[in-house]
Design a protein around this motif. Structure first.
Motif, PDB file in Angstrom:
ATOM      1  N   ALA A 109       0.822  -1.215   0.000  1.00  0.00           N
ATOM      2  CA  ALA A 109       0.000   0.000   0.000  1.00  0.00           C
ATOM      3  C   ALA A 109       0.855   1.264   0.000  1.00  0.00           C
ATOM      4  N   ALA A 110       1.990   1.223   0.681  1.00  0.00           N
ATOM      5  CA  ALA A 110       2.860   2.403   0.772  1.00  0.00           C
ATOM      6  C   ALA A 110       3.510   2.757  -0.557  1.00  0.00           C
ATOM      7  N   ASP A 111       3.512   1.814  -1.504  1.00  0.00           N
ATOM      8  CA  ASP A 111       4.134   2.075  -2.809  1.00  0.00           C
ATOM      9  C   ASP A 111       3.268   2.946  -3.708  1.00  0.00           C
ATOM     10  N   LEU A 112       1.974   3.014  -3.427  1.00  0.00           N
ATOM     11  CA  LEU A 112       1.062   3.767  -4.279  1.00  0.00           C
ATOM     12  C   LEU A 112       1.162   5.254  -3.990  1.00  0.00           C
ATOM     13  N   LYS A 113       1.386   6.040  -5.042  1.00  0.00           N
ATOM     14  CA  LYS A 113       1.466   7.495  -4.914  1.00  0.00           C
ATOM     15  C   LYS A 113       0.373   8.130  -5.768  1.00  0.00           C
ATOM     16  N   THR A 114      -0.353   9.053  -5.165  1.00  0.00           N
ATOM     17  CA  THR A 114      -1.403   9.775  -5.888  1.00  0.00           C
ATOM     18  C   THR A 114      -1.259  11.269  -5.616  1.00  0.00           C
ATOM     19  N   GLU A 115      -2.052  12.069  -6.332  1.00  0.00           N
ATOM     20  CA  GLU A 115      -2.031  13.526  -6.159  1.00  0.00           C
ATOM     21  C   GLU A 115      -3.438  14.009  -5.834  1.00  0.00           C
ATOM     22  N   ARG A 116      -3.536  15.075  -5.036  1.00  0.00           N
ATOM     23  CA  ARG A 116      -4.845  15.613  -4.661  1.00  0.00           C
ATOM     24  C   ARG A 116      -5.430  16.550  -5.715  1.00  0.00           C
ATOM     25  N   ASP A 117      -4.568  17.266  -6.437  1.00  0.00           N
ATOM     26  CA  ASP A 117      -5.061  18.299  -7.352  1.00  0.00           C
ATOM     27  C   ASP A 117      -5.235  17.806  -8.779  1.00  0.00           C
ATOM     28  N   ARG A 118      -4.927  16.545  -9.022  1.00  0.00           N
ATOM     29  CA  ARG A 118      -5.078  15.963 -10.352  1.00  0.00           C
ATOM     30  C   ARG A 118      -5.097  14.446 -10.211  1.00  0.00           C
ATOM     31  N   PHE A 119      -5.588  13.765 -11.256  1.00  0.00           N
ATOM     32  CA  PHE A 119      -5.576  12.310 -11.194  1.00  0.00           C
ATOM     33  C   PHE A 119      -4.227  11.790 -11.664  1.00  0.00           C
ATOM     34  N   GLU A 120      -3.542  11.089 -10.781  1.00  0.00           N
ATOM     35  CA  GLU A 120      -2.268  10.449 -11.110  1.00  0.00           C
ATOM     36  C   GLU A 120      -2.088   9.262 -10.173  1.00  0.00           C
ATOM     37  N   PHE A 121      -1.746   8.125 -10.750  1.00  0.00           N
ATOM     38  CA  PHE A 121      -1.659   6.844 -10.053  1.00  0.00           C
ATOM     39  C   PHE A 121      -0.280   6.283 -10.376  1.00  0.00           C
ATOM     40  N   ARG A 122       0.636   6.270  -9.390  1.00  0.00           N
ATOM     41  CA  ARG A 122       2.024   5.875  -9.648  1.00  0.00           C
ATOM     42  C   ARG A 122       2.416   4.674  -8.798  1.00  0.00           C
ATOM     43  N   LEU A 123       3.115   3.738  -9.432  1.00  0.00           N
ATOM     44  CA  LEU A 123       3.636   2.558  -8.751  1.00  0.00           C
ATOM     45  C   LEU A 123       5.035   2.270  -9.279  1.00  0.00           C
TER      46      LEU A 123
END
Length: 263
Positions: free
Chosen positions: A112-126
């Motif tokens: 779960a800690a590997d997932l990075k997202t942004e609040r001001d735009r949609f971005e899903f990083r692994l």
């Protein structure tokens, strides 16, 4: 006597059917918040983003397809789920099908800690892999060993959601699935990588975003999805069969031309 027996039997059958119908669990389909029939709405940032839940069967996914003019097919699923080794565990699966119909598949799970997202735009990083929104649509990048894809999904028809996006099963809304369509008819371009070889591709695609809050076996027996694409129109069809405990099966369809949703 025979006539009385027939009428009594018919009356008993009618009462049984009415009681059986009354016992059926209701199904509420893509309505507005006030209960009126669902209308087509544009997607907001909140619609695109993740909606984490605490239930064990929470599953949220972004599913993409790329059908290329070069004969290659690409399928991608980004998933966040509570049914893995920890809550909100992310992962992705992607498949490249070659013109001679050979399938190449990669699946990766993360913490779960590997997932990075942004609040001001949609971005899903692994871990260097990503799916993110752009001004024109979406782009993704995946790379695992000697296989990968880097694609741009350019929207020709804006993303949409029907009503509140939810099919709700049961009087208390105890089971539901949610779906929206960020890319109902995108133009696709970019590259596939197989065995270290980079292959330019272009064509058309599709993307949906869905959420389940409980075990799908509780409210779903069969679910078929069909996608038809022509130079001028796209048709997206879902056919959903519920278990006998629910009052009805259902289907829905979205029809677009090359610029907008028609119905």
């Amino acid at each position: 006597m025979k006539t009385k027996f027939v009428w009594r039997g018919a009356a008993l059958l009618l009462v049984t059917l009415l009681v059986s119908a009354a016992d059926k669990k209701p199904v509420r389909l893509f309505l507005e918040k006030d209960g009126s029939p669902g209308r087509v709405h544009p997607l907001t940032l909140r619609d695109h983003q993740l909606h984490p839940m605490k239930g064990f069967f929470y599953n949220e996914s972004y599913f993409l397809i790329a059908i290329t003019d070069q004969g290659y097919y690409g399928y991608v699923t980004f998933l966040v789920s509570n049914t893995g080794i920890e809550s909100n565990q992310p992962g992705f699966s992607f498949t490249i099908v070659t013109p001679d119909r050979v399938r190449h598949v990669k699946d990766l799970d993360f913490r779960a800690a590997d997932l990075k997202t942004e609040r001001d735009r949609f971005e899903f990083r692994l871990a260097g892999n990503y799916l993110r929104q752009t001004a024109e649509g979406f782009e993704l990048k995946l790379a695992v060993e000697d296989m990968g894809m880097e694609l741009s999904f350019k929207n020709t028809v804006p993303g949409l959601v029907l009503g509140d996006g939810r099919a709700v099963f049961g009087a208390e809304g105890e089971h539901f699935f949610y779906i929206n369509y960020p890319c109902p008819r995108p133009a696709v371009s970019g590259t596939f990588t197989l065995k270290g070889e980079t292959i330019p591709v272009s064509g058309w695609g599709y993307m949906d975003h869905s959420i389940f809050n409980s075990n799908p076996a509780e409210f779903q027996e069969v679910w078929h999805n069909f996608k038809f694409h022509s130079p001028t129109h796209t048709v997206l069809i879902s056919s959903f069969t519920t278990p006998p405990a629910y009052e009805k099966d259902f289907g829905h369809a979205v029809l677009t031309d090359d610029k907008k949703v028609l119905c």
